[in-house]
Design a protein around this motif. Structure first.
Motif, PDB file in Angstrom:
ATOM      1  N   VAL A  65       0.860  -1.269  -0.050  1.00  0.00           N
ATOM      2  CA  VAL A  65      -0.017   0.059   0.084  1.00  0.00           C
ATOM      3  C   VAL A  65       0.850   1.359   0.147  1.00  0.00           C
ATOM      4  CG1 VAL A  65      -1.614   1.005   1.251  1.00  0.00           C
ATOM      5  CG2 VAL A  65      -2.011  -1.167   0.919  1.00  0.00           C
ATOM      6  N   PRO A  66       1.739   1.598   0.730  1.00  0.00           N
ATOM      7  CA  PRO A  66       2.425   2.637   0.718  1.00  0.00           C
ATOM      8  C   PRO A  66       3.292   3.011  -0.479  1.00  0.00           C
ATOM      9  CG  PRO A  66       3.226   1.426   2.781  1.00  0.00           C
ATOM     10  CD  PRO A  66       2.421   0.525   1.989  1.00  0.00           C
ATOM     11  N   ARG A  67       3.561   2.087  -1.343  1.00  0.00           N
ATOM     12  CA  ARG A  67       4.199   2.257  -2.742  1.00  0.00           C
ATOM     13  C   ARG A  67       3.198   2.605  -3.712  1.00  0.00           C
ATOM     14  NH1 ARG A  67       6.464  -2.696  -0.927  1.00  0.00           N
ATOM     15  NH2 ARG A  67       5.331  -3.692  -2.485  1.00  0.00           N
ATOM     16  N   LEU A  68       1.917   2.872  -3.493  1.00  0.00           N
ATOM     17  CA  LEU A  68       0.766   3.062  -4.305  1.00  0.00           C
ATOM     18  C   LEU A  68       1.125   4.875  -4.924  1.00  0.00           C
ATOM     19  CD1 LEU A  68      -2.247   1.499  -3.349  1.00  0.00           C
ATOM     20  CD2 LEU A  68      -0.792   0.312  -4.931  1.00  0.00           C
ATOM     21  N   ASP A  69       0.699   4.842  -6.137  1.00  0.00           N
ATOM     22  CA  ASP A  69       0.523   6.262  -6.622  1.00  0.00           C
ATOM     23  C   ASP A  69      -0.548   6.803  -6.308  1.00  0.00           C
ATOM     24  OD1 ASP A  69       0.243   8.297  -8.580  1.00  0.00           O
ATOM     25  OD2 ASP A  69       1.280   7.594 -10.024  1.00  0.00           O
ATOM     26  N   ALA A  70      -0.295   7.864  -5.120  1.00  0.00           N
ATOM     27  CA  ALA A  70      -1.540   8.701  -4.702  1.00  0.00           C
ATOM     28  C   ALA A  70      -2.229   9.323  -5.468  1.00  0.00           C
ATOM     29  CB  ALA A  70      -0.826   9.485  -3.339  1.00  0.00           C
ATOM     30  N   GLU A  71      -1.685   9.794  -6.648  1.00  0.00           N
ATOM     31  CA  GLU A  71      -2.537  10.619  -7.757  1.00  0.00           C
ATOM     32  C   GLU A  71      -3.472   9.888  -8.321  1.00  0.00           C
ATOM     33  OE1 GLU A  71      -3.925  13.885  -9.751  1.00  0.00           O
ATOM     34  OE2 GLU A  71      -2.895  13.670  -7.712  1.00  0.00           O
ATOM     35  N   LYS A  72      -2.895   8.648  -8.713  1.00  0.00           N
ATOM     36  CA  LYS A  72      -3.884   7.697  -9.406  1.00  0.00           C
ATOM     37  C   LYS A  72      -5.137   7.520  -8.499  1.00  0.00           C
ATOM     38  CE  LYS A  72      -0.985   5.560 -13.169  1.00  0.00           C
ATOM     39  NZ  LYS A  72      -0.636   4.608 -13.694  1.00  0.00           N
ATOM     40  N   ASP A 118      -8.105   4.535 -16.603  1.00  0.00           N
ATOM     41  CA  ASP A 118      -6.572   3.871 -16.226  1.00  0.00           C
ATOM     42  C   ASP A 118      -6.341   3.912 -14.533  1.00  0.00           C
ATOM     43  OD1 ASP A 118      -3.858   3.049 -16.483  1.00  0.00           O
ATOM     44  OD2 ASP A 118      -3.217   4.866 -15.507  1.00  0.00           O
ATOM     45  N   ALA A 119      -6.996   5.224 -14.099  1.00  0.00           N
ATOM     46  CA  ALA A 119      -6.894   5.292 -12.663  1.00  0.00           C
ATOM     47  C   ALA A 119      -7.656   4.118 -11.782  1.00  0.00           C
ATOM     48  CB  ALA A 119      -7.082   6.430 -12.043  1.00  0.00           C
ATOM     49  N   TRP A 120      -8.948   3.861 -12.317  1.00  0.00           N
ATOM     50  CA  TRP A 120     -10.045   3.005 -11.916  1.00  0.00           C
ATOM     51  C   TRP A 120      -9.373   1.779 -11.761  1.00  0.00           C
ATOM     52  CZ3 TRP A 120     -14.257   3.678  -9.309  1.00  0.00           C
ATOM     53  CH2 TRP A 120     -15.270   2.678  -9.283  1.00  0.00           C
ATOM     54  N   MET A 121      -8.725   1.301 -12.982  1.00  0.00           N
ATOM     55  CA  MET A 121      -7.945  -0.192 -13.113  1.00  0.00           C
ATOM     56  C   MET A 121      -6.934  -0.268 -12.207  1.00  0.00           C
ATOM     57  SD  MET A 121     -10.061  -1.812 -15.208  1.00  0.00           S
ATOM     58  CE  MET A 121      -8.896  -3.320 -15.268  1.00  0.00           C
ATOM     59  N   TYR A 122      -6.085   0.682 -11.849  1.00  0.00           N
ATOM     60  CA  TYR A 122      -5.090   1.038 -11.018  1.00  0.00           C
ATOM     61  C   TYR A 122      -5.401   0.590  -9.760  1.00  0.00           C
ATOM     62  CZ  TYR A 122      -0.846   2.617  -8.794  1.00  0.00           C
ATOM     63  OH  TYR A 122       0.470   2.680  -7.668  1.00  0.00           O
ATOM     64  N   ALA A 123      -6.304   1.334  -8.972  1.00  0.00           N
ATOM     65  CA  ALA A 123      -7.111   1.244  -7.941  1.00  0.00           C
ATOM     66  C   ALA A 123      -7.501  -0.297  -7.566  1.00  0.00           C
ATOM     67  CB  ALA A 123      -8.180   2.116  -7.396  1.00  0.00           C
ATOM     68  N   TRP A 124      -8.040  -0.809  -8.585  1.00  0.00           N
ATOM     69  CA  TRP A 124      -8.541  -2.336  -8.192  1.00  0.00           C
ATOM     70  C   TRP A 124      -7.589  -3.295  -8.415  1.00  0.00           C
ATOM     71  CZ3 TRP A 124     -12.451  -3.219  -5.621  1.00  0.00           C
ATOM     72  CH2 TRP A 124     -13.493  -2.363  -5.437  1.00  0.00           C
ATOM     73  N   LYS A 125      -6.388  -2.975  -9.191  1.00  0.00           N
ATOM     74  CA  LYS A 125      -5.254  -3.845  -9.119  1.00  0.00           C
ATOM     75  C   LYS A 125      -4.640  -3.872  -7.818  1.00  0.00           C
ATOM     76  CE  LYS A 125      -0.967  -4.877 -11.915  1.00  0.00           C
ATOM     77  NZ  LYS A 125      -0.054  -4.665 -12.725  1.00  0.00           N
ATOM     78  N   ALA A 126      -4.622  -2.680  -7.199  1.00  0.00           N
ATOM     79  CA  ALA A 126      -4.133  -2.893  -5.825  1.00  0.00           C
ATOM     80  C   ALA A 126      -5.002  -3.445  -5.046  1.00  0.00           C
ATOM     81  CB  ALA A 126      -3.987  -1.123  -5.370  1.00  0.00           C
ATOM     82  N   VAL A 127      -6.288  -3.486  -5.121  1.00  0.00           N
ATOM     83  CA  VAL A 127      -7.241  -4.140  -4.335  1.00  0.00           C
ATOM     84  C   VAL A 127      -6.913  -5.742  -4.354  1.00  0.00           C
ATOM     85  CG1 VAL A 127      -9.543  -4.692  -3.569  1.00  0.00           C
ATOM     86  CG2 VAL A 127      -8.950  -2.351  -4.151  1.00  0.00           C
ATOM     87  N   GLY A 128      -6.814  -5.900  -5.806  1.00  0.00           N
ATOM     88  CA  GLY A 128      -6.379  -7.339  -6.310  1.00  0.00           C
ATOM     89  C   GLY A 128      -5.373  -8.059  -5.339  1.00  0.00           C
ATOM     90  N   ARG A 129      -4.212  -7.351  -5.177  1.00  0.00           N
ATOM     91  CA  ARG A 129      -3.149  -7.568  -4.462  1.00  0.00           C
ATOM     92  C   ARG A 129      -3.531  -7.779  -2.934  1.00  0.00           C
ATOM     93  NH1 ARG A 129      -0.030  -3.571  -7.399  1.00  0.00           N
ATOM     94  NH2 ARG A 129       1.206  -4.543  -9.021  1.00  0.00           N
ATOM     95  N   ILE A 130      -3.983  -7.170  -2.307  1.00  0.00           N
ATOM     96  CA  ILE A 130      -4.427  -7.182  -0.926  1.00  0.00           C
ATOM     97  C   ILE A 130      -5.437  -8.433  -0.852  1.00  0.00           C
ATOM     98  CG2 ILE A 130      -5.524  -6.098   0.901  1.00  0.00           C
ATOM     99  CD1 ILE A 130      -4.986  -3.428  -0.434  1.00  0.00           C
ATOM    100  N   LEU A 131      -6.290  -8.884  -1.815  1.00  0.00           N
ATOM    101  CA  LEU A 131      -7.111  -9.891  -1.783  1.00  0.00           C
ATOM    102  C   LEU A 131      -6.446 -11.239  -2.140  1.00  0.00           C
ATOM    103  CD1 LEU A 131     -10.370  -8.545  -3.626  1.00  0.00           C
ATOM    104  CD2 LEU A 131     -10.390  -9.364  -1.614  1.00  0.00           C
ATOM    105  N   GLY A 132      -5.550 -11.137  -2.542  1.00  0.00           N
ATOM    106  CA  GLY A 132      -4.573 -12.285  -2.905  1.00  0.00           C
ATOM    107  C   GLY A 132      -4.691 -12.744  -4.059  1.00  0.00           C
TER     108      GLY A 132
END
Length: 406
Positions: free
Chosen positions: A71-78, A219-233
């Protein structure tokens, strides 16, 4: 992972892969004789501002730290841009989830068997709508994907819920799970397919409703959900890097999974009946009409998925959605000069969200929380609500599942 490597053989292997990290936590909780700890853990994760480290086993704390490590490495602007999209179009996103994403998921014959096995969704058909909506609200609200954000906690909680359901289904000796035919319960392909319903399918739904998003917003929407996918496993190999890759992955999964089955038909019918309670009485035909609007012309295989799922024929309410398709090119979609069909759809989608809040406020269903900022942005009617507390919707699913398959 390049989409060219998403082959049928690869996806077949993904159907046998689960989530070793979360599965290990649940295995230890059950092995330690702490079955009640599962639900206690579910209540603690989102309901507390601080991690209850003194109450959780060390291996649970390790799970929490590992699952939020990226999470800390995520792009805050996206992330901010994605959350702005939700602030603008959240009610329509909710409508898309209920009338497009969930019915499309129920059309996946092998994946839907887990939902059918828990049994609770037929008796409480809108529960999945509440679950889905709450997770999206938590993730896409401001700060939701910060290190200790509500969205991160909810996602961690859902991941453990998946592992708990998986644990109980695989140990139901009265009705052994047919892994050779269906794959493991809540496997990697099914998790990836579900993730696409939150991400790519929502974007497709907005396109169908003539909500024009910029490439940067998509692109930002997909980026956010890719991050969620990582947390979800979800394995990194099933996380698309672009909109085109997301479309390719969704297409492949639909080609592999969409097939009629009694369980999917039953869950879709129950969803429609439940959603009738969420719309004004004169518009009871709207749920069926909107599902037909999204799924009559399936982009994946040319199938009429709505008919395949035995969705009742649309009535006059289908004209609400069809009117939107006749007018395009409006970027000020919800502004003062918005064209009439879009205004009507916004009113209807707001009605659904307000109905969910009213159900919570009346104590009839699960606790449903929308931040005050979003309530103001969406111009929702103020409601008298119970004091905020823990989410119950996911706790109840684990409880219901345990009653049936433990």
């Amino acid at each position: 992972m390049p989409s060219s490597l998403w082959t049928h053989d690869f996806m077949d292997d993904m159907r046998m892969q689960m989530d070793p990290l979360a599965d290990g936590v649940i295995e230890k909780l059950f092995a330690d004789g702490k079955v009640d700890s599962v639900n206690q853990l579910m209540r603690s994760l989102v309901g507390n501002d601080d991690l209850p480290s003194n109450k959780l086993p060390a291996y649970v704390m390790e799970y929490l730290l590992r699952t939020k490590a990226s999470v800390p490495r995520l792009d805050a602007e996206k992330l901010r841009r994605a959350q702005e999209v939700f602030e603008l179009f959240g009610p329509e996103v909710m409508m898309i989830l209920g009338f497009y994403s969930l019915p499309a998921a129920y059309a996946a014959r092998r994946g839907v068997q887990v939902l059918a096995r828990t049994g609770s969704l037929r008796n409480r058909p809108v529960r999945r709508v509440f679950e889905t909506a709450q997770m999206v609200v938590d993730v896409m609200s401001q700060g939701g994907l910060e290190s200790n954000g509500r969205g991160v906690r909810t996602t961690q909680k859902v991941r453990l819920m998946h592992a708990a359901v998986r644990h109980m289904i695989r140990r139901d000796w009265r009705a052994p799970w047919p892994a050779r035919e269906l794959g493991e319960p809540i496997n990697q392909e099914d998790m990836a397919g579900t993730l696409m319903t939150f991400s790519y399918v929502v974007l497709e739904g907005m396109k169908a409703l003539r909500i024009e998003l910029t490439p940067e917003q998509q692109d930002a929407w997909m980026y956010a959900w890719k991050a969620v996918g990582r947390i979800l496993g979800v394995t990194e190999r099933l996380l698309p890097d672009s909109l085109d890759e997301a479309r390719a992955l969704t297409l492949l999964i639909r080609q592999r999974q969409v097939e009629p089955c009694p369980e999917g038909v039953a869950l879709t019918g129950a969803l429609i009946e439940g959603m009738k309670e969420m719309v004004p009485r004169p518009l009871e035909g709207l749920p069926a009409s909107m599902i037909h609007f999204f799924l009559d012309q399936d982009q994946w295989q040319g199938l009429n998925v709505a008919d395949m799922m035995q969705v009742p024929r649309p009535d006059w309410t289908t004209s609400i959605a069809q009117a939107i398709t006749c007018v395009g090119g409006f970027t000020d979609w919800v502004g003062d000069h918005t064209f009439l069909p879009a205004k009507l759809l916004r009113l209807l989608s707001k009605d659904i969200v307000e109905a969910m809040l009213r159900a919570e406020a009346g104590g009839q269903r699960t606790h449903f929380h929308i931040p005050e900022q979003l309530q103001t942005s969406w111009n929702l009617k103020p409601l008298v609500r119970r004091p905020s507390g823990t989410h119950r919707v996911q706790d109840a699913l684990v409880t219901d599942a345990s009653l049936r398959v433990a």
